[in-house]
Scaffold this motif. Structure first.
Motif, short mmCIF file in Angstrom:
data_model
loop_
_atom_site.label_atom_id
_atom_site.label_comp_id
_atom_site.label_asym_id
_atom_site.label_seq_id
_atom_site.Cartn_x
_atom_site.Cartn_y
_atom_site.Cartn_z
N LEU A 105 1.01 -1.09 0.24
CA LEU A 105 0.06 -0.11 -0.20
C LEU A 105 1.06 1.35 0.00
N GLY A 106 1.92 1.11 0.38
CA GLY A 106 2.53 2.24 0.18
C GLY A 106 3.79 3.14 -0.44
N LEU A 107 3.85 1.45 -1.31
CA LEU A 107 4.06 1.55 -2.64
C LEU A 107 3.45 2.17 -3.58
N PHE A 108 2.16 1.50 -3.04
CA PHE A 108 1.19 2.71 -4.22
C PHE A 108 1.17 3.98 -4.62
N ALA A 109 1.01 3.69 -2.50
CA ALA A 109 0.53 5.65 -2.30
C ALA A 109 1.85 6.23 -2.64
N ALA A 110 3.16 6.19 -3.14
CA ALA A 110 4.59 6.31 -3.07
C ALA A 110 4.38 6.41 -4.59
N LEU A 111 4.05 5.78 -5.81
CA LEU A 111 3.71 5.70 -7.13
C LEU A 111 2.59 7.26 -6.95
N MET A 112 1.67 6.77 -6.30
CA MET A 112 0.59 7.87 -7.43
C MET A 112 0.42 9.03 -6.73
N LEU A 113 1.38 9.42 -5.51
CA LEU A 113 2.04 10.80 -5.65
C LEU A 113 3.10 11.65 -6.43
N HIS A 114 4.24 10.02 -6.63
CA HIS A 114 5.47 10.32 -7.94
C HIS A 114 4.50 11.27 -9.23
N ARG A 115 3.55 10.60 -9.20
CA ARG A 115 2.97 10.58 -11.00
C ARG A 115 2.14 12.29 -11.18
N THR A 116 1.71 12.62 -10.13
CA THR A 116 1.06 13.32 -9.97
C THR A 116 1.75 14.72 -10.18
N PHE A 191 4.26 5.54 6.43
CA PHE A 191 5.86 5.38 6.76
C PHE A 191 6.35 4.77 5.84
N CYS A 192 5.84 3.85 5.26
CA CYS A 192 6.20 3.50 4.50
C CYS A 192 5.99 3.80 2.49
N ALA A 193 4.72 4.65 2.54
CA ALA A 193 5.03 5.74 1.80
C ALA A 193 5.72 6.52 1.45
N LEU A 194 6.46 8.09 2.74
CA LEU A 194 7.04 8.60 2.36
C LEU A 194 8.63 8.06 2.89
N ILE A 195 8.93 6.94 2.76
CA ILE A 195 10.44 6.49 2.47
C ILE A 195 10.18 5.85 0.84
N LEU A 196 9.63 5.06 0.81
CA LEU A 196 9.64 5.21 -0.95
C LEU A 196 9.02 6.51 -1.76
N LEU A 197 8.53 7.05 -1.55
CA LEU A 197 8.52 8.46 -1.87
C LEU A 197 10.27 9.45 -2.35
N ALA A 198 11.07 9.12 -1.50
CA ALA A 198 12.05 9.72 -1.50
C ALA A 198 12.99 9.29 -2.21
N GLY A 199 12.51 7.34 -2.51
CA GLY A 199 13.73 7.07 -2.83
C GLY A 199 13.49 7.11 -4.51
N LEU A 200 11.75 7.06 -5.26
CA LEU A 200 11.30 7.81 -5.91
C LEU A 200 11.48 8.84 -6.46
N THR A 201 12.10 10.78 -5.54
CA THR A 201 12.73 11.33 -6.12
C THR A 201 13.70 11.01 -6.53
N MET A 202 15.07 10.02 -5.92
CA MET A 202 16.00 10.14 -6.44
C MET A 202 16.09 9.51 -7.80
N VAL A 203 15.24 9.18 -8.62
CA VAL A 203 14.90 8.72 -9.31
C VAL A 203 15.56 9.68 -11.10
#
Length: 311
Positions: A105-116, A191-203
């Motif tokens: 669920l955290g990965l799904f939320a992170a991907l949605m926030l990353h693509r917005t 918490f999982c979403a924010l950590i994974l979102l930080a990783g996505l911003t590094m791409v």
């Protein structure tokens, strides 16, 4: 050589400037003294005391008989205790089911926030994600008791909208276990979403745009491009959340007190019962040390198989 004249060599090397920042008498050292004493009082001393008690017979209800040294008897009794293994099994089941759901669920939320493409929406979502994490465990347990109350709980109200009969969530062993899972997922998926979102911003954006032009499948982009940037954060999530779940006590104790029966008596709740209800501090200390060893082993496995792949 100075002005064309050679200077005599007396065999002495010029004195090097002394580093004042590392001297015991420097101000930096004295500023570290409060932190050192705090760490020793909060972290090191309780650990050493638990290790000491684990090798002694230390029963609060029978202090008159003393605290004799009994070698590894507490550890042997713990490893041959079916109740200990039952509590550890429930904790392992909770971890193996809840943690993957939180990561997914955290990965799904992170991907949605990353693509917005809406900056205000992303900022509002990040603030909203912090709210469950900032809620203390005891308050989460109280919220869970209200949500899953049979008479006026929100869970039965929502179920009634779909034609489901009222359920006594906290009195049924399976439903009580599921209720604790739901509250933990609600609190720590952000918490999982924010950590994974930080990783996505590094791409790198250029590489991500090129990958989207190459293939429209987001699964390929996630696996081949974004996955290496997510693995360090995923390792941190696995280590921190596994340690939290193994020692989770406040929310469970406030919400179900380990019941009904032993349905939600996780290992931390069981250790508390042994130490403060059965008054066997030696046995409880041995169980806590074994739990610490298990946490260290899990952390090493995560680093070995997840973080090394990222490296």
């Amino acid at each position: 050589m100075l002005n064309g004249t050679a200077q005599p060599d007396n065999g002495l090397k010029p004195a090097r400037p002394r580093s004042r920042g590392r001297l015991p008498g420097s101000p930096a050292f004295w500023f570290l003294i409060p932190a050192i004493f705090t760490l020793a009082a909060i972290g090191i001393y309780p650990l050493l005391l638990a290790l000491y008690n684990s090798f002694h017979q230390y029963k609060l209800a029978d202090l008159a008989s003393g605290t004799p040294f009994i070698w590894f008897d507490n550890y042997i009794a713990t490893l041959t205790d079916p109740s200990f293994w039952g509590a550890l099994g429930r904790t392992a089941l909770f971890l193996c089911v809840t943690l993957p759901i939180e990561v997914a669920l955290g990965l799904f939320a992170a991907l949605m926030l990353h693509r917005t493409t809406l900056p205000r929406m992303r900022a509002l979502a990040r603030v909203s994600l912090v709210i469950p994490m900032a809620t203390t465990y005891a308050v989460v347990g109280l919220i869970g008791r209200l949500i899953f109350n049979r008479q006026f709980g929100v869970a039965n109200y929502i179920g009634g909208l779909f034609g489901m009969p009222p359920q006594d969530w906290l009195a049924d062993p399976t439903l009580a276990f599921v209720s604790v899972m739901i509250m933990d997922i609600w609190q720590w998926t952000p918490f999982c979403a924010l950590i994974l979102l930080a990783g996505l911003t590094m791409v790198p954006k250029e590489a991500e745009e090129a990958a989207r032009l190459e293939t429209p499948r987001w699964s390929k982009i996630l696996w081949h491009l974004q996955r290496p940037y997510l693995l360090p954060g995923l390792t941190a999530i696995l280590i921190l959340r596994s340690a939290d779940m193994l020692k989770m006590f406040d929310a469970v104790f406030t919400m179900t007190r380990g019941g009904p029966g032993t349905a939600t008596e996780f290992i931390s709740v069981y250790i508390q019962r042994v130490g403060f209800r059965l008054f066997d501090q030696g046995m409880a200390s041995a169980q806590a040390i074994l739990l610490l060893v298990l946490t260290i082993v899990l952390s090493r496995l995560y680093i070995r198989f997840v973080y090394r792949e990222a490296a």
